[in-house]
Motif scaffolding. Sequence first.
Motif, PDB file in Angstrom:
ATOM      1  N   TRP A  29       1.834  -1.396  -4.953  1.00 27.70           N
ATOM      2  CA  TRP A  29       2.007  -0.132  -5.674  1.00 27.70           C
ATOM      3  C   TRP A  29       2.964   0.799  -4.927  1.00 27.70           C
ATOM      4  O   TRP A  29       3.851   1.411  -5.524  1.00 27.70           O
ATOM      5  CB  TRP A  29       0.639   0.525  -5.881  1.00 27.70           C
ATOM      6  CG  TRP A  29       0.710   1.841  -6.607  1.00 27.70           C
ATOM      7  CD1 TRP A  29       1.258   2.084  -7.819  1.00 27.70           C
ATOM      8  CD2 TRP A  29       0.231   3.082  -6.130  1.00 27.70           C
ATOM      9  NE1 TRP A  29       1.136   3.398  -8.156  1.00 27.70           N
ATOM     10  CE2 TRP A  29       0.498   4.049  -7.121  1.00 27.70           C
ATOM     11  CE3 TRP A  29      -0.427   3.486  -4.964  1.00 27.70           C
ATOM     12  CZ2 TRP A  29       0.159   5.376  -6.969  1.00 27.70           C
ATOM     13  CZ3 TRP A  29      -0.776   4.810  -4.842  1.00 27.70           C
ATOM     14  CH2 TRP A  29      -0.473   5.744  -5.834  1.00 27.70           C
ATOM     15  N   LYS A  30       2.795   0.911  -3.600  1.00 27.40           N
ATOM     16  CA  LYS A  30       3.679   1.773  -2.793  1.00 27.40           C
ATOM     17  C   LYS A  30       5.122   1.260  -2.829  1.00 27.40           C
ATOM     18  O   LYS A  30       6.060   2.043  -2.895  1.00 27.40           O
ATOM     19  CB  LYS A  30       3.181   1.854  -1.342  1.00 27.40           C
ATOM     20  CG  LYS A  30       1.897   2.642  -1.175  1.00 27.40           C
ATOM     21  CD  LYS A  30       2.146   4.095  -1.513  1.00 27.40           C
ATOM     22  CE  LYS A  30       0.910   4.924  -1.261  1.00 27.40           C
ATOM     23  NZ  LYS A  30       1.091   6.302  -1.644  1.00 27.40           N
ATOM     24  N   GLU A  31       5.275  -0.058  -2.782  1.00 26.59           N
ATOM     25  CA  GLU A  31       6.627  -0.641  -2.853  1.00 26.59           C
ATOM     26  C   GLU A  31       7.268  -0.330  -4.198  1.00 26.59           C
ATOM     27  O   GLU A  31       8.437   0.063  -4.268  1.00 26.59           O
ATOM     28  CB  GLU A  31       6.559  -2.157  -2.652  1.00 26.59           C
ATOM     29  CG  GLU A  31       7.928  -2.812  -2.716  1.00 26.59           C
ATOM     30  CD  GLU A  31       7.850  -4.334  -2.635  1.00 26.59           C
ATOM     31  OE1 GLU A  31       8.875  -4.956  -2.942  1.00 26.59           O
ATOM     32  OE2 GLU A  31       6.789  -4.893  -2.299  1.00 26.59           O
ATOM     33  N   LEU A  32       6.521  -0.481  -5.297  1.00 27.35           N
ATOM     34  CA  LEU A  32       7.031  -0.160  -6.625  1.00 27.35           C
ATOM     35  C   LEU A  32       7.395   1.316  -6.729  1.00 27.35           C
ATOM     36  O   LEU A  32       8.449   1.673  -7.251  1.00 27.35           O
ATOM     37  CB  LEU A  32       6.003  -0.525  -7.700  1.00 27.35           C
ATOM     38  CG  LEU A  32       6.395  -0.171  -9.138  1.00 27.35           C
ATOM     39  CD1 LEU A  32       7.668  -0.891  -9.556  1.00 27.35           C
ATOM     40  CD2 LEU A  32       5.248  -0.488 -10.086  1.00 27.35           C
ATOM     41  N   GLU A  33       6.525   2.173  -6.218  1.00 28.97           N
ATOM     42  CA  GLU A  33       6.788   3.614  -6.242  1.00 28.97           C
ATOM     43  C   GLU A  33       8.090   3.936  -5.512  1.00 28.97           C
ATOM     44  O   GLU A  33       8.914   4.712  -5.994  1.00 28.97           O
ATOM     45  CB  GLU A  33       5.603   4.347  -5.606  1.00 28.97           C
ATOM     46  CG  GLU A  33       5.687   5.857  -5.706  1.00 28.97           C
ATOM     47  CD  GLU A  33       4.457   6.522  -5.095  1.00 28.97           C
ATOM     48  OE1 GLU A  33       3.917   7.425  -5.742  1.00 28.97           O
ATOM     49  OE2 GLU A  33       4.052   6.124  -3.972  1.00 28.97           O
ATOM     50  N   SER A  34       8.292   3.307  -4.365  1.00 29.47           N
ATOM     51  CA  SER A  34       9.510   3.517  -3.580  1.00 29.47           C
ATOM     52  C   SER A  34      10.743   3.007  -4.333  1.00 29.47           C
ATOM     53  O   SER A  34      11.779   3.677  -4.372  1.00 29.47           O
ATOM     54  CB  SER A  34       9.378   2.801  -2.235  1.00 29.47           C
ATOM     55  OG  SER A  34      10.591   2.812  -1.546  1.00 29.47           O
ATOM     56  N   ARG A  35      10.636   1.823  -4.955  1.00 33.57           N
ATOM     57  CA  ARG A  35      11.762   1.250  -5.690  1.00 33.57           C
ATOM     58  C   ARG A  35      12.098   2.063  -6.936  1.00 33.57           C
ATOM     59  O   ARG A  35      13.266   2.197  -7.299  1.00 33.57           O
ATOM     60  CB  ARG A  35      11.458  -0.203  -6.051  1.00 33.57           C
ATOM     61  CG  ARG A  35      11.460  -1.087  -4.795  1.00 33.57           C
ATOM     62  CD  ARG A  35      11.095  -2.515  -5.073  1.00 33.57           C
ATOM     63  NE  ARG A  35      12.124  -3.108  -5.902  1.00 33.57           N
ATOM     64  CZ  ARG A  35      11.941  -4.204  -6.621  1.00 33.57           C
ATOM     65  NH1 ARG A  35      10.775  -4.808  -6.615  1.00 33.57           N
ATOM     66  NH2 ARG A  35      12.910  -4.683  -7.346  1.00 33.57           N
ATOM     67  N   ILE A  36      11.092   2.626  -7.591  1.00 36.56           N
ATOM     68  CA  ILE A  36      11.335   3.469  -8.756  1.00 36.56           C
ATOM     69  C   ILE A  36      12.121   4.708  -8.334  1.00 36.56           C
ATOM     70  O   ILE A  36      13.082   5.101  -9.005  1.00 36.56           O
ATOM     71  CB  ILE A  36      10.008   3.857  -9.449  1.00 36.56           C
ATOM     72  CG1 ILE A  36       9.433   2.650 -10.186  1.00 36.56           C
ATOM     73  CG2 ILE A  36      10.213   5.025 -10.416  1.00 36.56           C
ATOM     74  CD1 ILE A  36       8.036   2.872 -10.740  1.00 36.56           C
ATOM     75  N   LYS A  37      11.736   5.314  -7.209  1.00 37.02           N
ATOM     76  CA  LYS A  37      12.447   6.505  -6.717  1.00 37.02           C
ATOM     77  C   LYS A  37      13.890   6.185  -6.359  1.00 37.02           C
ATOM     78  O   LYS A  37      14.781   7.000  -6.547  1.00 37.02           O
ATOM     79  CB  LYS A  37      11.726   7.090  -5.501  1.00 37.02           C
ATOM     80  CG  LYS A  37      10.438   7.798  -5.853  1.00 37.02           C
ATOM     81  CD  LYS A  37       9.745   8.345  -4.617  1.00 37.02           C
ATOM     82  CE  LYS A  37       8.432   9.002  -4.978  1.00 37.02           C
ATOM     83  NZ  LYS A  37       7.680   9.437  -3.808  1.00 37.02           N
ATOM     84  N   GLY A  39      15.591   3.755  -7.766  1.00 35.16           N
ATOM     85  CA  GLY A  39      16.251   3.147  -8.926  1.00 35.16           C
ATOM     86  C   GLY A  39      16.553   1.674  -8.729  1.00 35.16           C
ATOM     87  O   GLY A  39      17.582   1.190  -9.183  1.00 35.16           O
ATOM     88  N   GLN A  40      15.685   0.964  -8.049  1.00 37.60           N
ATOM     89  CA  GLN A  40      15.928  -0.433  -7.742  1.00 37.60           C
ATOM     90  C   GLN A  40      14.910  -1.376  -8.383  1.00 37.60           C
ATOM     91  O   GLN A  40      14.615  -2.430  -7.848  1.00 37.60           O
ATOM     92  CB  GLN A  40      15.903  -0.648  -6.225  1.00 37.60           C
ATOM     93  CG  GLN A  40      16.984   0.099  -5.490  1.00 37.60           C
ATOM     94  CD  GLN A  40      16.845  -0.040  -3.988  1.00 37.60           C
ATOM     95  OE1 GLN A  40      15.780  -0.331  -3.479  1.00 37.60           O
ATOM     96  NE2 GLN A  40      17.941   0.173  -3.289  1.00 37.60           N
ATOM     97  N   THR A  41      14.418  -1.033  -9.548  1.00 40.24           N
ATOM     98  CA  THR A  41      13.439  -1.909 -10.201  1.00 40.24           C
ATOM     99  C   THR A  41      14.166  -3.016 -10.964  1.00 40.24           C
ATOM    100  O   THR A  41      15.326  -2.878 -11.342  1.00 40.24           O
ATOM    101  CB  THR A  41      12.562  -1.123 -11.187  1.00 40.24           C
ATOM    102  OG1 THR A  41      13.406  -0.572 -12.192  1.00 40.24           O
ATOM    103  CG2 THR A  41      11.779  -0.031 -10.509  1.00 40.24           C
ATOM    104  N   ILE A  42      13.470  -4.103 -11.190  1.00 41.37           N
ATOM    105  CA  ILE A  42      14.037  -5.217 -11.945  1.00 41.37           C
ATOM    106  C   ILE A  42      14.389  -4.757 -13.343  1.00 41.37           C
ATOM    107  O   ILE A  42      15.434  -5.108 -13.882  1.00 41.37           O
ATOM    108  CB  ILE A  42      13.049  -6.398 -11.982  1.00 41.37           C
ATOM    109  CG1 ILE A  42      12.882  -6.982 -10.589  1.00 41.37           C
ATOM    110  CG2 ILE A  42      13.506  -7.469 -12.963  1.00 41.37           C
ATOM    111  CD1 ILE A  42      11.807  -8.042 -10.488  1.00 41.37           C
TER     112      ILE A  42
END
Length: 176
Positions: A29-37, A39-42
């Motif tokens: 969840w923390k990794e996803l939150e960081s990637r969303i901030k 702009g690096q999501t799949i």
Amino acid sequence: MALMTGKNCSDTLKMHENSPEHTKNMGSWKELESRIKKGQTIDKVELALINTERRRWREVLTRFVAIIHSLAERNVPLRGSTETLYQPNNGNFLKEVELMAQFDPVLKEHIARVQGGASPTSYLGNIIQNELIDCIIAAEGTAQIKEYFMGFLEAEQTTGEGLSTLIFKKLKENKQ
């Protein structure tokens, strides 16, 4: 069913928070939150690819509409006896596409993709030409293009005046 007291609830939550499953899920969840901030999501990468492809097709189709519009304004037929690029007798539409591709990077890339097999869809055939003509007519609300086989006519004179007189005579006969 047992009632949870404050102490039992607290112990259960501590046990859950320290479980490997919870630790793993919190990390994800923390990794996803960081990637969303960042702009690096799949999903963002996929969306960017989809938008790029959408823009490319819009640019290709815009050029095809311009070619069709130009030919129609001059009352020039679109099709020839073949529907293959770089072939004799492939018609005015494909010849214009070939010509523009010499100077226009969008059409040059499109033709390269089609000829290389990277794009199974070419939008160069007569079906898409008819659909684009219908869209142009619908957008502009102007004349309709209709083709009719009137039959074979025997021409006694092959001059422009003789042929046009023969055609107009046949048209008048067919209106009755």
